[in-house]
Design an enzyme around this catalytic site. Structure first.
Site, PDB file in Angstrom:
ATOM      1  N   LYS A 198       0.793  -1.236   0.000  1.00 41.95           N
ATOM      2  CA  LYS A 198       0.000   0.000   0.000  1.00 41.95           C
ATOM      3  C   LYS A 198       0.822   1.281   0.000  1.00 41.95           C
ATOM      4  CE  LYS A 198      -3.377  -1.042  -0.680  1.00 41.95           C
ATOM      5  NZ  LYS A 198      -3.724  -1.718  -1.968  1.00 41.95           N
ATOM      6  N   HIS A 255       6.884  -7.203  -2.539  1.00 38.27           N
ATOM      7  CA  HIS A 255       6.716  -6.562  -1.232  1.00 38.27           C
ATOM      8  C   HIS A 255       7.711  -7.146  -0.226  1.00 38.27           C
ATOM      9  CE1 HIS A 255       3.261  -4.368  -2.445  1.00 38.27           C
ATOM     10  NE2 HIS A 255       2.383  -5.333  -2.377  1.00 38.27           N
ATOM     11  N   SER A 283      -4.615   2.615   4.354  1.00 32.55           N
ATOM     12  CA  SER A 283      -4.818   2.030   3.023  1.00 32.55           C
ATOM     13  C   SER A 283      -4.844   0.496   3.096  1.00 32.55           C
ATOM     14  CB  SER A 283      -3.698   2.514   2.097  1.00 32.55           C
ATOM     15  OG  SER A 283      -3.880   2.014   0.803  1.00 32.55           O
TER      16      SER A 283
HETATM   17  P1  A3P Z   1      -5.305   4.668  -0.784  1.00 28.94           P
HETATM   18  O1  A3P Z   1      -5.881   3.407  -0.265  1.00 28.94           O
HETATM   19  O2  A3P Z   1      -4.818   5.565   0.309  1.00 28.94           O
HETATM   20  O3  A3P Z   1      -6.200   5.379  -1.726  1.00 28.94           O
HETATM   21  P2  A3P Z   1      -0.360  -0.196  -3.701  1.00 28.94           P
HETATM   22  O4  A3P Z   1      -0.363  -0.021  -5.181  1.00 28.94           O
HETATM   23  O5  A3P Z   1       0.997  -0.271  -3.093  1.00 28.94           O
HETATM   24  O6  A3P Z   1      -1.264  -1.313  -3.272  1.00 28.94           O
HETATM   25  O7  A3P Z   1      -0.953   1.149  -3.071  1.00 28.94           O
HETATM   26  C1  A3P Z   1      -2.295   1.489  -3.235  1.00 28.94           C
HETATM   27  C2  A3P Z   1      -2.466   2.900  -2.749  1.00 28.94           C
HETATM   28  O8  A3P Z   1      -1.889   3.799  -3.715  1.00 28.94           O
HETATM   29  C3  A3P Z   1      -3.946   3.300  -2.640  1.00 28.94           C
HETATM   30  O9  A3P Z   1      -3.994   4.299  -1.622  1.00 28.94           O
HETATM   31  C4  A3P Z   1      -4.188   3.898  -4.014  1.00 28.94           C
HETATM   32  O10 A3P Z   1      -5.327   4.715  -4.101  1.00 28.94           O
HETATM   33  C5  A3P Z   1      -2.895   4.692  -4.189  1.00 28.94           C
HETATM   34  N1  A3P Z   1      -2.613   5.031  -5.585  1.00 28.94           N
HETATM   35  C6  A3P Z   1      -2.582   4.237  -6.663  1.00 28.94           C
HETATM   36  N2  A3P Z   1      -2.318   4.934  -7.773  1.00 28.94           N
HETATM   37  C7  A3P Z   1      -2.164   6.224  -7.386  1.00 28.94           C
HETATM   38  C8  A3P Z   1      -1.892   7.451  -8.085  1.00 28.94           C
HETATM   39  N3  A3P Z   1      -1.722   7.482  -9.402  1.00 28.94           N
HETATM   40  N4  A3P Z   1      -1.812   8.575  -7.354  1.00 28.94           N
HETATM   41  C9  A3P Z   1      -1.984   8.558  -6.012  1.00 28.94           C
HETATM   42  N5  A3P Z   1      -2.255   7.438  -5.300  1.00 28.94           N
HETATM   43  C10 A3P Z   1      -2.338   6.282  -5.990  1.00 28.94           C
END
Ligand code: A3P
Length: 293
Positions: free
Chosen positions: A45, A106, A136
């Site tokens: 996340k 990860h 998140s």
């Molecule tokens: P939130 O749950 O806070 O919205 P991962 O890809 O490591 O699983 O992380 C997911 C998190 O990154 C989520 O956060 C998601 O919304 C956010 N995320 C993904 N793409 C993004 C982008 N282009 N800009 C900002 N946040 C992004």
């Protein structure tokens, strides 16, 4: 991916990982990286998918069509992840791809297969402040029916603070890569920096990858990888994962993409306890997370 049963965590070298990952761990451990491969490493996340999309766009010179050739997990396989039967594994996808491959993990630093370091692979690490990370992760575990039951927010926060969630302690994870960043080819980046100035950060990543891109291509990449653009892009928003695995009535994968959403979740008492522990656990490290407040 298959299976819709929430599964327990098992362990590799004391790090909690999904049972299916542990079951097929030997394949991960013996994975042969090639020197042209690029590893994108994060604690869950932290902005993994965002980093992946930025990297793919850089490597494809901002070409939208090329970046939409397949969903994220097909373009850039998840090294240690596998289906419960072991058939649909990140490793299996990687074995039929030619280097240079872009690989997601990860895994904490100490569990990354040795071949990445022996080959001298480049690694992009993205870190995100722990308060937004745990929020998140909590919402992700509510919607991902392969993950263990998250329980209440209070229970979940306790598990995060004691390193019981999948892939272990956030504190050890961010410190592990930070300490090794100058010994290996690790570009250490921050979610908050990317939010603050995506042009600067995309340019920095492109330089690390040895790509010379014009200002207009950088701008195009920033636009393509913006939260709203990625949320609408079926090849970047995980909408190809069936509802039986991602329960979108519980939460979205592309949820908010903001800095500071933790303020909507932490009570004053939780925040105080979290800060106190954070100061203790991070006292031996210069890492700071600028945009918490
Ligand atoms: P939130 O749950 O806070 O919205 P991962 O890809 O490591 O699983 O992380 C997911 C998190 O990154 C989520 O956060 C998601 O919304 C956010 N995320 C993904 N793409 C993004 C982008 N282009 N800009 C900002 N946040 C992004």
């Amino acid at each position: 991916m298959d299976g819709t049963t929430r599964e327990a965590m098992s362990q590799v070298q004391g790090i909690p990982l999904p049972e299916r990952v542990v079951k097929y761990w030997a394949r991960v451990e013996h994975f042969q990286a090639s020197k042209e491969d690029l590893l994108i490493a994060t604690y869950p996340k932290a902005g993994t998918t965002w980093t992946q999309e930025v990297v793919d766009a850089i490597l494809n010179d901002g070409n939208v069509e090329k970046c939409r050739r397949a969903p994220t997990h097909v373009r850039m396989p998840f090294l240690e992840m596998t289906s419960a039967d072991g058939l649909n594994a990140g490793i299996t996808k990687l074995e039929v791809m030619d280097p240079p491959r872009v690989i997601k993990t990860h895994l904490p630093f100490q569990l990354v297969p040795c071949s990445f370091w022996e080959a001298g692979c480049k690694v992009i690490y993205m870190a995100r402040n722990p308060k937004d990370t745990v929020v998140s992760y909590y919402h992700f575990d509510r919607m991902n029916l392969n993950q263990p039951e998250p329980g209440t927010w209070q229970q979940y926060l306790e598990k995060f603070m004691t390193g019981q969630l999948g892939w272990g302690s956030w504190y050890d994870h961010v410190k592990g890569y930070w300490r090794e960043r100058q010994n290996k080819k690790i570009l250490y980046t921050f979610f908050e920096d990317m939010k603050e100035d995506p042009v600067r950060e995309v340019t920095h990543i492109a330089q690390f990858l040895g790509k010379q891109l014009s200002k207009s291509v950088i701008d195009q990449i920033v636009q393509m990888t913006d939260f709203s653009a990625m949320r609408e892009n079926p090849m970047a928003n995980y909408s190809t994962i069936p509802d039986t695995i991602f329960d979108r009535t519980a939460s979205e994968f592309m949820r908010k993409g903001e800095v500071g959403d933790w303020k909507n979740h932490f009570s004053a008492e939780e925040d105080a306890a979290f800060e106190e522990q954070h100061c203790k656990l991070m006292a031996d490290c210069m890492l700071s997370f600028i945009s918490w407040f």
